[in-house]
Motif scaffolding. Structure first.
Motif: not given
Length: 95
Positions: A24-35
């Protein structure tokens, strides 16, 4: 915009994907990068730029907007479980 772990968990649930808690931390980081990338795109001035279908100039094929029977209604109705007088027959749902 920053995505936290709880939001990433909710997004994964809404997308119907199973994400282990450790990922989940990696997913949160990737989603933040997309935004962040989307916010950068909002800064681009696109006034006067027409929408494109591709990077090469091409016109979409146009056709007349007319109602037709599709030229093969028999073939379409052949797949119907119940067809009457050239139409799909369906059970009555409102009394």
């Amino acid at each position: 915009m920053s995505i936290d772990i709880d939001t990433a968990r909710k997004v994964a649930h809404l997308a119907r994907i199973r994400v282990p808690e450790s990922d989940l931390p990696k997913l949160a980081e990737q989603l933040s990068g997309i935004l962040t990338f989307m916010e950068q795109l909002n800064e681009v001035n696109v006034d006067g730029v027409e929408p494109m279908t591709s990077v090469t100039p091409m016109r979409l094929k146009r056709r007349a907007d007319v109602v037709t029977d599709g030229s093969y209604p028999e073939a379409v109705l052949k797949n119907a479980p119940d067809a009457r007088e050239g139409f799909f027959a369906v059970p009555k749902v409102v009394e």
